[in-house]
Motif scaffolding. Structure first.
Motif, PDB file in Angstrom:
ATOM      1  N   MET A  36      -5.092 -14.476  -2.958  1.00 41.45           N
ATOM      2  CA  MET A  36      -4.740 -13.548  -1.887  1.00 41.45           C
ATOM      3  C   MET A  36      -4.453 -14.412  -0.664  1.00 41.45           C
ATOM      4  N   TRP A  38      -3.524 -14.709   3.284  1.00 38.06           N
ATOM      5  CA  TRP A  38      -3.713 -13.912   4.500  1.00 38.06           C
ATOM      6  C   TRP A  38      -3.105 -14.603   5.704  1.00 38.06           C
ATOM      7  N   ASP A  43      -0.767  -9.454   7.386  1.00 39.66           N
ATOM      8  CA  ASP A  43      -1.131  -8.797   6.131  1.00 39.66           C
ATOM      9  C   ASP A  43      -1.763  -9.828   5.202  1.00 39.66           C
ATOM     10  N   GLN A  44      -2.214  -9.353   4.067  1.00 39.20           N
ATOM     11  CA  GLN A  44      -2.759 -10.218   3.014  1.00 39.20           C
ATOM     12  C   GLN A  44      -2.270  -9.649   1.685  1.00 39.20           C
ATOM     13  N   LYS A  45      -1.700 -10.519   0.837  1.00 39.04           N
ATOM     14  CA  LYS A  45      -1.165 -10.028  -0.441  1.00 39.04           C
ATOM     15  C   LYS A  45      -1.408 -11.044  -1.554  1.00 39.04           C
ATOM     16  N   MET A 214      -2.659  -4.458  -5.632  1.00 41.14           N
ATOM     17  CA  MET A 214      -4.026  -4.973  -5.506  1.00 41.14           C
ATOM     18  C   MET A 214      -4.442  -4.987  -4.050  1.00 41.14           C
ATOM     19  N   LYS A 215      -5.629  -4.486  -3.766  1.00 42.74           N
ATOM     20  CA  LYS A 215      -6.138  -4.552  -2.404  1.00 42.74           C
ATOM     21  C   LYS A 215      -7.168  -5.672  -2.268  1.00 42.74           C
TER      22      LYS A 215
ATOM     23  N   ASN B  55      -4.161  -4.905   4.404  1.00 39.46           N
ATOM     24  CA  ASN B  55      -5.110  -5.935   3.996  1.00 39.46           C
ATOM     25  C   ASN B  55      -5.312  -6.947   5.118  1.00 39.46           C
ATOM     26  N   PRO B  56      -6.439  -7.693   5.129  1.00 45.88           N
ATOM     27  CA  PRO B  56      -7.583  -7.559   4.244  1.00 45.88           C
ATOM     28  C   PRO B  56      -8.328  -6.234   4.478  1.00 45.88           C
ATOM     29  N   THR B  57      -8.666  -5.582   3.377  1.00 50.92           N
ATOM     30  CA  THR B  57      -9.438  -4.348   3.453  1.00 50.92           C
ATOM     31  C   THR B  57     -10.890  -4.564   3.062  1.00 50.92           C
TER      32      THR B  57
END
Lengths: 265, 303
Positions: A36, A38, A43-45, A214-215, B55-57
């Motif tokens: 992930m 960030w 955002d983060q993916k 995906m979170k 995100n981040p969540t």
């Protein structure tokens, strides 16, 4: 599971909309896994890992939204937050004939896998890589350096390699295979489903990489759970074998968005 | 030994999957029953679909877990087939968690969700992470709790459970207000407000900045809340917050809980945490010669 600050050590332009970013960190990842990534305030993916040599890991990134647009403005020395590696990986086996089927950016994790397995005894690789056109074919130069690897390029428009689909080449290879190959694939889901169908038809071992919303990345949010098994693709995937893939009812039919709504393919 | 009756419904064990964790799809909920919980709670459902926060969540350390998912869900119309899917895969009881921005909307969601085969409604009035959108959580106000409880009760065909917040300093008063307005049970607690900062980027880690703290750090806070509520109301309690082991779950029952909610434990002990907790509870009961959970429910209260 806190984000780790990682520094960009190198940036390679792959094509006009794709870059590979290298981060100086010993990620200890395996081919098929993801991180992930960030960028604070953006955002983060999840991103599939395209290389990891123990000192730097690479992410091959297509510019498509706010996060990747911001990432494309960063320079060597800039920082990002990384968590992971997460998920399952492709099998790394000696004395095996691999057939890799890559669609578009799916070439990234499979070229990582190729660099790992080419060091093993008795490994041969047929690497089928497909794209819409020549300028979108990824990693041809990188793949040419790997021993015991044969490239089969296909393009939709015939501007490079053979005009047609990756599955046309796969079927020929499966039909003529003398030893039991291991087919590994990464790319658009409908392409992967076609690969799975061929592997079922020719009774060939197969590993797919399944992309879902995906979170968290570590099996808590439940956003990437697949029907009807309820398995999270961040934990029990993204790489699944043929037996498991055949039990994922939704494969090639639908996936879910951030709200959890079904989106048909 | 662990069979538990809660509002006339039998659970094979008292561990229920808490709302928000692994509860997006019916198949995921059913898979958690396979992993050992006695019942499940859906992720909170609203009238319209919501993508949730960026995100981040979520993030976690050994001591606490912090999340601000932003109540993402597919909306009540799309949630109905997921509940039906759960029923086709599992016979365990299911609690539908609902939330809304107004009392009337709570009633509307409750009415809709009752069209599906649910066993209970849990009314989430205590999410700490959507203040920008919805203002102060209803769970801090006895007036709001009364209004929402009444309307949800009038629109529901199943028992309703009000989920309270540990941010309310007088949570027992909140529970009393819910009971007086017709609530059938209380869930205590939701997460407690928190924040974590990444010191390299000098930013809060969660995109929403603040989030809800769960995990081991929440346990003593949740126990105190359940303990106080048990002493104040007659209706049963689902004790939730920081339970990661069988010993934690037993403590929750000794504080007065009938069922025990488990969520973040899946981060600490994987999805098999439910079966692990149940086995540890059984082992403790055997060692201590406890025949049923009724024997120890509220045992920590001296009077």
């Amino acid at each position: 599971m806190l984000p780790k600050t990682v520094k960009i050590s190198k940036i390679i332009d792959e094509n006009p909309s794709v870059k590979t970013f290298y981060f100086s960190h010993n990620l200890k990842s395996k081919p098929g896994q993801f991180v992930m990534l960030w960028l604070p305030d953006i955002d983060q993916k999840p991103f599939s890992i395209s290389s990891d040599d123990g000192e730097n890991f690479g992410l091959t990134v297509f510019k498509r939204g706010p996060l990747t647009e911001k990432l494309f403005t960063l320079k060597v020395g800039d920082r990002a937050g990384s968590t992971g590696p997460f998920g399952t990986c492709y099998s790394i086996l000696p004395n095996r004939h691999y057939i890799m089927v890559a669609g578009g950016y799916g070439a990234a994790p499979l070229s990582f896998l190729s660099t790992k397995i080419c060091e093993l005894p008795g490994v041969t690789i047929d690497f089928i890589v497909g794209a819409r056109s020549k300028d979108l074919l990824l990693f041809e130069d990188r793949l040419k350096l790997i021993p015991h690897l044969k490239i089969h390029a296909t393009t939709d428009d015939g501007s490079a390699g053979r005009k047609g689909r990756v599955t046309d080449v796969l079927e020929e290879l499966l039909k003529n295979a003398t030893s039991k190959p291991l087919v590994v694939t990464c790319g658009p889901e409908l392409m992967e489903k076609a690969v799975l169908d061929l592997c079922n038809k020719y009774d060939s071992d197969c590993e797919l990489s399944i992309e879902r919303q995906m979170k968290c990345g570590f099996g808590i949010c439940g956003q990437c759970a697949v029907d009807d098994l309820g398995l999270c693709m961040c934990i029990d995937g993204p790489v699944v074998n043929r037996a498991l893939a055949n039990r994922i009812f939704e494969l090639g039919k639908y996936h879910r968005d951030k709200a959890g709504n079904k989106i048909n393919y | 030994m662990l069979h538990t009756t809660f509002l006339n419904k039998t659970f094979s064990n008292p561990i229920v999957l808490a709302s928000g964790i692994l509860g997006v799809t019916g198949a995921s909920l059913a898979h958690m029953v396979e992993n050992g919980c006695g019942g499940v709670t859906t992720k909170s459902i609203s009238l319209e679909p919501r993508p949730g926060h960026k995100n981040p969540t979520m993030m976690g350390t050994d001591d606490y877990f912090l999340n601000a998912v932003g109540l993402s869900n597919p909306g009540v119309a799309n949630a109905l087939p997921e509940i039906a899917k759960f029923h086709s895969l599992s016979t365990a009881p299911i609690i539908a968690s609902i939330f809304a921005g107004t009392a009337d909307e709570f009633g509307e969601v409750a009415e809709h969700i009752c069209a599906s085969p649910i066993d209970f409604i849990e009314v989430n009035i205590s999410c700490p992470n959507v203040g920008k959108e919805f203002g102060t959580p209803f769970a801090y106000s006895t007036t709001a709790i009364e209004a929402i409880t009444k309307i949800v009760k009038s629109k529901s065909t199943v028992p309703i459970i009000i989920k309270l917040s540990p941010n309310a300093w007088n949570i027992a008063e909140m529970a009393k207000a819910a009971e007086a307005a017709g609530a059938d049970a209380i869930t205590a607690v939701n997460t407690i407000s928190g924040l974590m900062i990444d010191i390299e980027s000098r930013r809060p880690i969660l995109a929403n900045k603040q989030g809800g703290v769960s995990g081991p750090a929440l346990l003593p806070i949740a126990l105190k809340c359940v303990y106080d509520i048990y002493a104040s109301v007659k209706i049963p309690i689902i004790g939730t917050g920081g339970v990661t082991t069988g010993r934690d779950a037993i403590a929750m029952i000794m504080a007065g809980a009938t069922l025990v909610g488990v969520g973040s434990a899946a981060y600490y002990r994987e999805k098999t945490c439910f079966a692990k907790i149940v086995a540890e509870m059984a082992e403790f009961m055997q060692t201590e010669n406890i025949k049923s959970l009724a024997e120890i429910r509220g045992a920590a209260h001296t009077n």
